[in-house]
Design a protein around this motif. Structure first.
Motif, short mmCIF file in Angstrom:
data_model
loop_
_atom_site.label_atom_id
_atom_site.label_comp_id
_atom_site.label_asym_id
_atom_site.label_seq_id
_atom_site.Cartn_x
_atom_site.Cartn_y
_atom_site.Cartn_z
N THR A 183 0.81 -1.22 0.00
CA THR A 183 0.00 0.00 0.00
C THR A 183 0.85 1.27 0.00
O THR A 183 0.43 2.29 -0.54
CB THR A 183 -0.93 0.02 1.22
OG1 THR A 183 -0.16 -0.09 2.43
CG2 THR A 183 -1.93 -1.13 1.17
N SER A 184 2.05 1.22 0.60
CA SER A 184 2.91 2.42 0.62
C SER A 184 4.32 2.01 1.06
O SER A 184 4.54 0.90 1.55
CB SER A 184 2.35 3.47 1.60
OG SER A 184 2.39 2.99 2.93
N THR A 209 8.13 4.14 2.63
CA THR A 209 8.82 5.38 3.01
C THR A 209 10.27 5.06 3.34
O THR A 209 10.57 4.00 3.90
CB THR A 209 8.16 6.03 4.24
OG1 THR A 209 8.07 5.06 5.30
CG2 THR A 209 6.78 6.57 3.91
N ASP A 258 10.68 7.73 -0.20
CA ASP A 258 10.61 7.39 -1.62
C ASP A 258 11.95 7.53 -2.32
O ASP A 258 12.09 7.19 -3.50
CB ASP A 258 9.56 8.25 -2.33
CG ASP A 258 9.84 9.74 -2.21
OD1 ASP A 258 10.92 10.11 -1.68
OD2 ASP A 258 8.99 10.53 -2.63
N SER A 276 5.09 -2.52 -6.37
CA SER A 276 4.76 -1.19 -5.82
C SER A 276 4.13 -0.32 -6.90
O SER A 276 4.50 -0.39 -8.08
CB SER A 276 6.01 -0.52 -5.25
OG SER A 276 6.97 -0.30 -6.27
N THR A 298 4.28 2.95 -7.10
CA THR A 298 5.14 4.07 -7.47
C THR A 298 6.60 3.64 -7.44
O THR A 298 6.96 2.59 -6.91
CB THR A 298 4.93 5.26 -6.51
OG1 THR A 298 5.17 4.82 -5.15
CG2 THR A 298 3.51 5.79 -6.63
#
Length: 471
Positions: free
Chosen positions: A322-323, A325, A327, A415, A417
């Motif tokens: 989902t995310s 960190t 990036d 992912s 992104t």
């Protein structure tokens, strides 16, 4: 004139009163001694205070129902309306109220059955209500200022291994930014092909406090109730005489966390907010969230309107990123990367993460991480140290890419992104050498020699700094 009048908004039932009591759970402390041998000790309170009692009495040899706003010609008429509003079928619990032929009902003494209510008393109470509307802020504002509260879904994930659970947060914000949460009501509708029906009664849901109502001295425990077979409600209320209401801001604040047991995994199904309808006299009303002006305010004001977020998609029960960190990271100097999601699995097992080979980025060759690169791995979070090269296979460096996750069950996700990976110098020792090769690898024996100025060399503190930096 030698008369006493006692007026209160609270419900004051008397022994022998028969009817329907509109109640909800409350969390007031029980008395030190329980004088009633109850099998269900959960305390309840009148939901709408004095309006919470629909009384039964006898009129022209017929049992009728009435509250302070009106009456019903028969109990059957009232039950029919109650079924429409609540979605529940009624059950007659008191055998004495079973309908008998009217000829068997004796002419009662009305003073014993129910206290007569004269038109003068009715008008007097109505005047008092109007007076309160005019003089107290607890009632709705006279003008509509566009005060709006909004509810949101956040962080939908699927957890668990053998038994799966759908979890999400509900958050709240408003457009005022200076008011404090007093009361709000949530009604959430769900697909029964995933969760089944009446999930509260079947113990298939758990509600926990969000950050906004985390103080147990300020807010009552949020408890779900089955509204209908495919919907549940949650009341968020201040505790009586709360002195510490929490401010609602423009940034969504956490109200509750919801955990629902899943019977099936069916992707693209939706969970969504619904209007909450409650009973009030002879009509139905939309429940309104209330705010207070300051933390210990004893009055509250209804928002003009409230909004809800779009329906929330129930995700599939597979590994999902989902995310992550940050990036942007640098390889080989100890930068860490945190990856969040769900269904990663409780252990890494044969799972791994794969990053693009930066030496040949157009070749589509992905490099697996080594075991030493993984700091931690659980069902919803993976943390790793970003390497510069994969020393376990071809000494290739990892590069910027949309990285790939594979869990122990061979479920794969990529992912959404791109992660940016900057190069950093990484020197490694050959297994048969004591010197470090040069940065640009060649066939010569490498190594570095550093020279320092005499003044620096003679400065112990400066030399210590340089030696530490080189180390």
């Amino acid at each position: 004139n030698n008369m006493e009048s006692y007026t209160s908004h609270t419900l004051q039932p008397e022994i022998g009163d028969k009817g329907v009591f509109l109640c909800k759970n409350n969390w007031r402390d029980l008395p030190p001694s329980n004088f009633w041998n109850a099998t269900n000790p959960q305390p309840v309170g009148a939901y709408f205070e004095d309006q919470s009692f629909i009384s039964y009495s006898i009129d022209n040899n017929q049992i009728v129902a009435h509250d302070i706003l009106g009456s019903f010609d028969s109990i059957a008429q009232f039950y029919n309306l109650a079924q429409i509003i609540t979605g529940f079928n009624y059950q007659i619990c008191d055998a004495q109220l079973k309908f008998a032929p009217q000829t068997t009902i004796s002419n009662p003494d009305m003073t014993e059955t129910f206290t007569p209510y004269t038109k003068e008393q009715y008008n007097e109470n109505r005047n008092w209500i109007e007076y309160q509307k005019e003089h107290y802020v607890r009632k709705k504002k006279k003008t509509r200022a566009g005060d709006t509260v909004s509810y949101y879904f956040f962080n939908p994930i699927v957890t668990g291994t053998t038994t799966k659970y759908f979890e999400f947060d509900v958050k709240i914000s408003d457009n005022i930014w200076t008011k404090y949460l007093d009361i709000c009501y949530l009604r959430i509708k769900y697909p029964t092909n995933i969760f089944g029906t009446n999930i509260v009664a079947n113990n298939n849901i758990v509600i926990t406090r969000g950050s906004l109502i985390s103080d147990t001295n300020c807010y009552a425990n949020p408890v779900p109730n089955d509204f209908m077979s495919d919907a549940f409600t949650v009341d968020i209320t201040e505790k009586v005489y709360s002195q510490c209401k929490q401010q609602i801001t423009a940034i969504p604040n956490g109200l509750i966390h919801v955990k629902m047991k899943m019977n099936n995994c069916i992707p693209n199904s939706q969970v969504f907010f619904k209007d909450t309808v409650i009973f009030g006299g002879l009509s139905t009303y939309m429940s309104e969230p209330l705010y207070a002006d300051f933390p210990n305010d004893t009055f509250s004001v209804a928002y003009d309107t409230f909004k809800v977020s779009n329906p929330m998609i129930v995700p599939n029960c597979v590994a999902t990123i989902t995310s992550f960190t940050p990036d942007t990271v640098k390889g080989g100097i100890g930068d860490t990367l945190t990856i969040r999601g769900f269904q990663f699995g409780p252990i890494q097992g044969n799972g791994n993460l794969y990053f693009l080979n930066a030496d040949a980025p157009t070749g589509g060759n992905y490099i697996p991480l080594e075991a030493s690169d993984i700091i931690s791995w659980n069902d919803t979070l993976i943390k790793l140290i970003v390497p510069s090269i994969d020393t376990g296979s071809s000494f290739d460096p990892i590069g910027s890419c949309k990285f790939i996750l594979k869990n122990n069950a061979n479920e794969v996700d990529t992912s959404d992104t791109r992660l940016t990976v900057f190069y950093s110098l990484y020197n490694y020792r050959k297994s048969n050498a004591t010197k470090v090769p040069e940065v640009f690898i060649d066939r010569q024996s490498g190594g570095y020699r550093f020279y320092v100025d005499t003044l620096v060399y003679q400065n112990d503190s400066a030399m210590w700094c340089i030696q530490k930096a080189l180390y």
